[in-house]
Design a protein around this motif. Structure first.
Motif, short mmCIF file in Angstrom:
data_model
loop_
_atom_site.label_atom_id
_atom_site.label_comp_id
_atom_site.label_asym_id
_atom_site.label_seq_id
_atom_site.Cartn_x
_atom_site.Cartn_y
_atom_site.Cartn_z
N ARG A 212 56.10 26.44 49.26
CA ARG A 212 57.05 26.28 48.17
C ARG A 212 57.37 24.81 47.98
O ARG A 212 57.77 24.13 48.94
N PRO A 213 57.21 24.26 46.77
CA PRO A 213 57.50 22.84 46.56
C PRO A 213 59.01 22.59 46.61
O PRO A 213 59.81 23.51 46.41
N PRO A 214 59.40 21.34 46.84
CA PRO A 214 60.83 21.01 46.90
C PRO A 214 61.54 21.33 45.57
O PRO A 214 60.91 21.36 44.51
N LEU A 215 62.84 21.51 45.67
CA LEU A 215 63.63 21.83 44.48
C LEU A 215 63.46 20.78 43.40
O LEU A 215 63.38 21.10 42.20
N ALA A 216 63.41 19.51 43.78
CA ALA A 216 63.28 18.43 42.79
C ALA A 216 61.98 18.58 41.99
O ALA A 216 61.96 18.35 40.78
N VAL A 217 60.90 18.96 42.66
CA VAL A 217 59.61 19.14 41.98
C VAL A 217 59.68 20.35 41.04
O VAL A 217 59.19 20.31 39.90
N ARG A 218 60.30 21.42 41.49
CA ARG A 218 60.42 22.61 40.64
C ARG A 218 61.25 22.30 39.40
O ARG A 218 60.90 22.70 38.29
N ALA A 219 62.32 21.55 39.58
CA ALA A 219 63.18 21.19 38.45
C ALA A 219 62.45 20.27 37.48
O ALA A 219 62.53 20.44 36.26
N LEU A 220 61.75 19.27 38.03
CA LEU A 220 60.99 18.34 37.18
C LEU A 220 59.95 19.09 36.35
O LEU A 220 59.79 18.83 35.15
N THR A 221 59.27 20.02 36.97
CA THR A 221 58.23 20.79 36.27
C THR A 221 58.83 21.59 35.12
O THR A 221 58.31 21.57 33.99
N ALA A 222 59.92 22.29 35.39
CA ALA A 222 60.55 23.12 34.36
C ALA A 222 61.05 22.28 33.19
O ALA A 222 60.84 22.62 32.02
N VAL A 223 61.69 21.16 33.49
CA VAL A 223 62.23 20.29 32.44
C VAL A 223 61.10 19.68 31.62
O VAL A 223 61.15 19.64 30.38
N ALA A 224 60.06 19.19 32.29
CA ALA A 224 58.95 18.55 31.59
C ALA A 224 58.22 19.54 30.67
O ALA A 224 57.86 19.20 29.54
N LEU A 225 58.02 20.76 31.14
CA LEU A 225 57.33 21.75 30.32
C LEU A 225 58.16 22.14 29.11
O LEU A 225 57.63 22.29 28.00
N ARG A 226 59.44 22.30 29.31
CA ARG A 226 60.31 22.67 28.18
C ARG A 226 60.37 21.53 27.15
O ARG A 226 60.28 21.78 25.94
N ARG A 227 60.48 20.31 27.61
CA ARG A 227 60.52 19.18 26.68
C ARG A 227 59.21 19.05 25.91
O ARG A 227 59.20 18.77 24.72
N ARG A 228 58.10 19.25 26.62
CA ARG A 228 56.80 19.15 25.96
C ARG A 228 56.68 20.20 24.88
O ARG A 228 56.19 19.94 23.77
N SER A 229 57.12 21.41 25.18
CA SER A 229 57.02 22.49 24.21
C SER A 229 57.85 22.19 22.97
O SER A 229 57.41 22.40 21.84
N ARG A 230 59.05 21.66 23.16
CA ARG A 230 59.91 21.37 22.02
C ARG A 230 59.37 20.21 21.19
O ARG A 230 59.47 20.22 19.96
#
Length: 238
Positions: A212-230
Motif C-alpha cells: 500500500r503506498p503512503p497516504l501522501a502518494v494516494r492523495a497526490l494521485t487522486a488530486v492529480a487525476l481529478r484536476r486532469r479530468s476537469r
C-alpha cells in the motif's frame, strides 16, 4: 448505436474517453487477482512479452463493441475472435462472467472517483444493457445479478472467494506496470510504481503482492487525476 446502449457509448467514447480507458485497463489488471485467470493469461506469453500490444488490442476490441455493438458489422468479427481466444481449457462461463463484470464495473468506478462528474443513472443502465448484450453474444448464460448493483455484489463475492496470490499474477502486474503509469501523464515519474499501486484497492494489492503506498502518494494521485479530468473536460458533451 442503439437506444439501450448509446448513453454508455457516449460516456466512454466522447464524454470521458481517457477515464474510461484507464478504467478498462484497471479492469483487466483486476483479473490478475484470480489465480485461474492469471495462469491462462500468463501461459499465452502475450501479456508478459508484449503488454502494450495486448492492451491496445483489448482496448480497441472493447471500444468497437461499445460503440458499434456486438451484432454490428464491425462487432461480429470481434465477438468471433473473443470466442475463439477464450475457447480453451480452464476458462469457464463463471470466469468469463467475471472478466466481463470487470470490464463493465471498473470503468464506471474510475469515472465516479476520478472523472469530472459521476456516471449518471442512464449511463449505468446502458452499461448494464451492454454487459448483457455482450454476454449473450459470447454464448454465456444469463449474467449474475439482475442489474448493475447486482453485478457488483456478485463480483465482490466472487473476489472474496477467488482472489489469491500467484506467481503468474505478480508477473502480469510487473509486465503491465509501465503501461499503466504511461497513461498517467503529469504525475512524477520517480513515484510511478507507487502511483500505480494507489489505483489498486486492498484485496487486489494483497493478491498481487503490492504494498500500500503512503497516504501522501494516494492523495497526490487522486488530486492529480481529478484536476486532469476537469482541465481536459471543458463542457460536458452529453
Amino acid at each position: 448505436m442503439t437506444a439501450h446502449r448509446d448513453a454508455y457509448a457516449r460516456l466512454v467514447l466522447a464524454a470521458m474517453p481517457e477515464e474510461a480507458r484507464l478504467g478498462l485497463t484497471l479492469g483487466f489488471v483486476r483479473t490478475f487477482g484470480v489465480p485461474e485467470i492469471a495462469t491462462v493469461l500468463h501461459a499465452t506469453g502475450r501479456m508478459t512479452g508484449a503488454p502494450g500490444a495486448r492492451a491496445k488490442a483489448t482496448g480497441a476490441a472493447m471500444f468497437t463493441l461499445i460503440g458499434e455493438g456486438p451484432d454490428s458489422a464491425a462487432g461480429r468479427p470481434v465477438v468471433a475472435a473473443l470466442r475463439a481466444v477464450h475457447d480453451r481449457p480452464g476458462i469457464t462461463p463463471e470466469l468469463m462472467h467475471y472478466v466481463l463484470a470487470c470490464f463493465t464495473v471498473c470503468p464506471l468506478r474510475f469515472v465516479d472517483r476520478h472523472g469530472r462528474r459521476p456516471a449518471t443513472r442512464p449511463e449505468r443502465d446502458a452499461a448494464y444493457a451492454f454487459h448483457r448484450e455482450l454476454a449473450a453474444a459470447l454464448g454465456l448464460p444469463e449474467p449474475p445479478g439482475r442489474d448493475l448493483p447486482g453485478t457488483e455484489a456478485w463480483m465482490a463475492g466472487f473476489e472474496r472467494a477467488r482472489f489469491g496470490p500467484s506467481a503468474e499474477g505478480r508477473a502480469l502486474w510487473a509486465a503491465t506496470l509501465g503501461l499503466l503509469t504511461a497513461r498517467l501523464p503529469g504525475l512524477p515519474e520517480p513515484l510511478a510504481a507507487r502511483i500505480a499501486a494507489a489505483l489498486l484497492d486492498g484485496p487486489l494489492r494483497g493478491a498481487l503482492g503490492v504494498r500500500r503506498p503512503p497516504l501522501a502518494v494516494r492523495a497526490l494521485t487522486a488530486v492529480a487525476l481529478r484536476r486532469r479530468s476537469r482541465r481536459r473536460g471543458g463542457a460536458d458533451r452529453d
